[in-house]
Design a protein around this motif. Sequence first.
Motif, PDB file in Angstrom:
ATOM      1  N   MET A 364       1.758  -9.202  13.495  1.00  0.00           N
ATOM      2  CA  MET A 364       2.503  -8.436  12.479  1.00  0.00           C
ATOM      3  C   MET A 364       2.474  -9.143  11.129  1.00  0.00           C
ATOM      4  N   MET A 365       2.551 -10.459  11.177  1.00  0.00           N
ATOM      5  CA  MET A 365       2.537 -11.225   9.924  1.00  0.00           C
ATOM      6  C   MET A 365       1.159 -11.141   9.262  1.00  0.00           C
ATOM      7  N   LEU A 366       0.109 -11.177  10.091  1.00  0.00           N
ATOM      8  CA  LEU A 366      -1.250 -11.050   9.537  1.00  0.00           C
ATOM      9  C   LEU A 366      -1.380  -9.691   8.859  1.00  0.00           C
ATOM     10  N   GLN A 367      -0.826  -8.676   9.527  1.00  0.00           N
ATOM     11  CA  GLN A 367      -0.925  -7.303   9.011  1.00  0.00           C
ATOM     12  C   GLN A 367      -0.200  -7.140   7.678  1.00  0.00           C
ATOM     13  N   ILE A 368       1.029  -7.632   7.601  1.00  0.00           N
ATOM     14  CA  ILE A 368       1.801  -7.449   6.358  1.00  0.00           C
ATOM     15  C   ILE A 368       1.150  -8.207   5.193  1.00  0.00           C
ATOM     16  N   LEU A 369       0.572  -9.360   5.492  1.00  0.00           N
ATOM     17  CA  LEU A 369      -0.115 -10.125   4.434  1.00  0.00           C
ATOM     18  C   LEU A 369      -1.333  -9.352   3.933  1.00  0.00           C
ATOM     19  N   ARG A 370      -2.093  -8.805   4.894  1.00  0.00           N
ATOM     20  CA  ARG A 370      -3.312  -8.062   4.508  1.00  0.00           C
ATOM     21  C   ARG A 370      -2.933  -6.783   3.760  1.00  0.00           C
ATOM     22  N   GLU A 371      -1.879  -6.108   4.207  1.00  0.00           N
ATOM     23  CA  GLU A 371      -1.437  -4.892   3.512  1.00  0.00           C
ATOM     24  C   GLU A 371      -0.976  -5.207   2.084  1.00  0.00           C
ATOM     25  N   SER A 372      -0.557  -6.461   1.874  1.00  0.00           N
ATOM     26  CA  SER A 372      -0.122  -6.869   0.531  1.00  0.00           C
ATOM     27  C   SER A 372      -1.283  -7.475  -0.256  1.00  0.00           C
ATOM     28  N   SER A 373      -2.512  -7.212   0.212  1.00  0.00           N
ATOM     29  CA  SER A 373      -3.754  -7.637  -0.465  1.00  0.00           C
ATOM     30  C   SER A 373      -4.006  -9.140  -0.457  1.00  0.00           C
ATOM     31  N   PHE A 374      -3.450  -9.845   0.532  1.00  0.00           N
ATOM     32  CA  PHE A 374      -3.766 -11.264   0.673  1.00  0.00           C
ATOM     33  C   PHE A 374      -4.764 -11.449   1.809  1.00  0.00           C
ATOM     34  N   GLN A 375      -5.468 -12.585   1.754  1.00  0.00           N
ATOM     35  CA  GLN A 375      -6.299 -12.957   2.902  1.00  0.00           C
ATOM     36  C   GLN A 375      -5.355 -13.467   3.990  1.00  0.00           C
ATOM     37  N   ALA A 376      -5.686 -13.207   5.232  1.00  0.00           N
ATOM     38  CA  ALA A 376      -4.844 -13.737   6.318  1.00  0.00           C
ATOM     39  C   ALA A 376      -5.690 -13.889   7.571  1.00  0.00           C
ATOM     40  N   PHE A 377      -5.634 -15.089   8.152  1.00  0.00           N
ATOM     41  CA  PHE A 377      -6.466 -15.406   9.324  1.00  0.00           C
ATOM     42  C   PHE A 377      -5.635 -16.197  10.335  1.00  0.00           C
ATOM     43  N   PRO A 378      -5.847 -15.932  11.636  1.00  0.00           N
ATOM     44  CA  PRO A 378      -5.252 -16.856  12.617  1.00  0.00           C
ATOM     45  C   PRO A 378      -6.032 -18.170  12.573  1.00  0.00           C
ATOM     46  N   THR A 379      -5.464 -19.219  13.150  1.00  0.00           N
ATOM     47  CA  THR A 379      -6.162 -20.509  13.171  1.00  0.00           C
ATOM     48  C   THR A 379      -6.136 -21.103  14.573  1.00  0.00           C
ATOM     49  N   PHE A 381      -6.011 -24.118  15.145  1.00  0.00           N
ATOM     50  CA  PHE A 381      -5.202 -25.340  15.115  1.00  0.00           C
ATOM     51  C   PHE A 381      -3.804 -25.120  15.687  1.00  0.00           C
ATOM     52  N   ASN A 382      -3.309 -23.876  15.558  1.00  0.00           N
ATOM     53  CA  ASN A 382      -1.953 -23.602  16.026  1.00  0.00           C
ATOM     54  C   ASN A 382      -1.855 -22.108  16.334  1.00  0.00           C
ATOM     55  N   SER A 383      -1.445 -21.781  17.561  1.00  0.00           N
ATOM     56  CA  SER A 383      -1.413 -20.359  17.948  1.00  0.00           C
ATOM     57  C   SER A 383      -0.356 -19.583  17.159  1.00  0.00           C
ATOM     58  N   ARG A 384       0.565 -20.268  16.486  1.00  0.00           N
ATOM     59  CA  ARG A 384       1.582 -19.597  15.657  1.00  0.00           C
ATOM     60  C   ARG A 384       1.282 -19.832  14.169  1.00  0.00           C
ATOM     61  N   GLY A 385       0.040 -20.251  13.878  1.00  0.00           N
ATOM     62  CA  GLY A 385      -0.320 -20.560  12.488  1.00  0.00           C
ATOM     63  C   GLY A 385      -1.073 -19.427  11.813  1.00  0.00           C
ATOM     64  N   ILE A 386      -0.941 -19.365  10.484  1.00  0.00           N
ATOM     65  CA  ILE A 386      -1.659 -18.361   9.686  1.00  0.00           C
ATOM     66  C   ILE A 386      -2.221 -19.029   8.434  1.00  0.00           C
ATOM     67  N   LYS A 387      -3.492 -18.756   8.183  1.00  0.00           N
ATOM     68  CA  LYS A 387      -4.114 -19.230   6.938  1.00  0.00           C
ATOM     69  C   LYS A 387      -4.101 -18.067   5.962  1.00  0.00           C
ATOM     70  N   THR A 388      -3.628 -18.323   4.772  1.00  0.00           N
ATOM     71  CA  THR A 388      -3.549 -17.240   3.788  1.00  0.00           C
ATOM     72  C   THR A 388      -3.630 -17.803   2.376  1.00  0.00           C
ATOM     73  N   ASP A 389      -4.026 -16.929   1.446  1.00  0.00           N
ATOM     74  CA  ASP A 389      -4.024 -17.348   0.039  1.00  0.00           C
ATOM     75  C   ASP A 389      -2.705 -16.969  -0.640  1.00  0.00           C
ATOM     76  N   ALA A 390      -1.774 -16.400   0.109  1.00  0.00           N
ATOM     77  CA  ALA A 390      -0.460 -16.078  -0.480  1.00  0.00           C
ATOM     78  C   ALA A 390       0.318 -17.371  -0.722  1.00  0.00           C
ATOM     79  N   ALA A 391       1.098 -17.421  -1.792  1.00  0.00           N
ATOM     80  CA  ALA A 391       1.912 -18.606  -2.092  1.00  0.00           C
ATOM     81  C   ALA A 391       3.025 -18.733  -1.054  1.00  0.00           C
ATOM     82  N   SER A 392       3.548 -19.946  -0.926  1.00  0.00           N
ATOM     83  CA  SER A 392       4.552 -20.197   0.105  1.00  0.00           C
ATOM     84  C   SER A 392       5.759 -19.256  -0.002  1.00  0.00           C
ATOM     85  N   LEU A 393       6.286 -19.097  -1.216  1.00  0.00           N
ATOM     86  CA  LEU A 393       7.487 -18.259  -1.362  1.00  0.00           C
ATOM     87  C   LEU A 393       7.166 -16.796  -1.078  1.00  0.00           C
ATOM     88  N   THR A 394       5.908 -16.398  -1.322  1.00  0.00           N
ATOM     89  CA  THR A 394       5.494 -15.019  -0.999  1.00  0.00           C
ATOM     90  C   THR A 394       5.433 -14.847   0.523  1.00  0.00           C
TER      91      THR A 394
END
Length: 406
Positions: A364-379, A381-394
């Motif tokens: 769901m988090m990957l989806q909302i990031l992508r819908e908000s036009s950010f890159q989002a990838f699982p990693t 390194f951590n099954s609960r981790g997400i790689k994204t170009d969105a800023a931390s506060l975003t």
Amino acid sequence: MVEEGFKTDFPSETVKEGKVKAVVPKLAAFVKQPSDYAPSKAPVFYNPVMELNRDISVLAFQAYQRVVNREIFISEPLTSSGVRGIRFAAEIHGVKKVLIGDINEKAFKLAKHNVYLNELQDRVTVQHKDANCLLSCHGAPRKRFDAVDVDPFGSPVPYLDSAIRALRNKGLLAVTATDLAPLCGVHSKACLRKYGGKPLRTEYCHELAVRLLAGCIATLAAKHDIGILVVFSHCTDHYVRVYVEIDYGAKKADESVKNLGYVLHCFNCMHRETVKKPFAKRVEKCPECGSKMDYAGPLWLERIFDKRFCELMAKENRRTPFRNSGKIAKLLFIAKGEAEAPITYYVLDKISNKLGLPMPSVDMMLQILRESSFQAFPTHFNSRGIKTDAASLTVQRLLLKLVATA
Ligand SMILES: C[S@@+](CC[C@H](N)C(=O)[O-])C[C@H]1O[C@@H](n2cnc3c(N)ncnc32)[C@H](O)[C@@H]1O
Ligand SMILES: [Zn+2]
């Protein structure tokens, strides 16, 4: 033909791994108390958990052999029971010779026996030697290896220089580091001393560990006018592993040194960014919350996976019925996606804890990031981790929105 009269002077058993069989210590016999780590208690080291690590090496070296399309010469200078090097000869198509070695006499004898057991005496040579000595004997042109696998206890740093010198141009270096305490920032000084970079205890410290190791290899290689390209890496269980292609030439070395830099991290708002030059006052303040930032590095800021190499490994994995094939397929699929993802990742549980919110699913988090036009990838390194170009506060705002609407 099996060597006659060979007998270990410690409890042992025969195991099957990949396409080979090997006599290894009977681990249960070396556990005297529950806290004992059996592989290190036995007179010859053998860790069945590292089968996955060895499977991946077989795939990576096979992928490499397909790319260079010639017979290859491999070395594994810290071989223990020999199982890894023997697997290279038995399972990789296009392997001309494998040279393995160990400083421990019992390991040397056992590895030699295991070569006989698999009838590979014509293609696998075993030496009772210090790894640096073995590698240095192959540091001259026409003596060098196509691929070297450095799989020691703890840090691989003592062997890196001679491993690099023992590789021919465009050769492949595979390195394991099990000393995650320094690399992940528990023993910061040891990391700086050994790897030449400062670690940081962040939620993405395992990625930093890979980048610190790759940075160390790049720095050592550059001293010999050699550049590097990291084609694959992973962090599994208690170790990190990197696969590096080396490239001869002062210009290649200069380019590779340019890929070293720092990761700046704000422990207040989880903002992170990368800088290549030693940082000025300007970047010491977090641009999102104004707090003072800490840093990791110098470390490798370029890619730590090559998409094409991951695809080649995945293709080999589909051809090979390993016990771990399913696990490896998943790892390679995620790594392929990570190849183009931004550096570092956010761990959803850490953000949720900080905000006192329920934990959303990664999908769901990957989806909302992508819908908000950010890159989002699982990693991986951590099954609960997400790689994204969105800023931390975003990321935090979107997580809040997600759980509020759930
Ligand atoms: C982690 S074990 C190797 C495991 C093996 N690569 C595998 O996949 O099963 C490390 C081995 O390095 C050997 N070793 C330690 N120092 C060495 C040195 N300076 N030269 C050669 N071998 C060494 C140890 O005896 C041990 O067998
Ligand atoms: Zn901040």
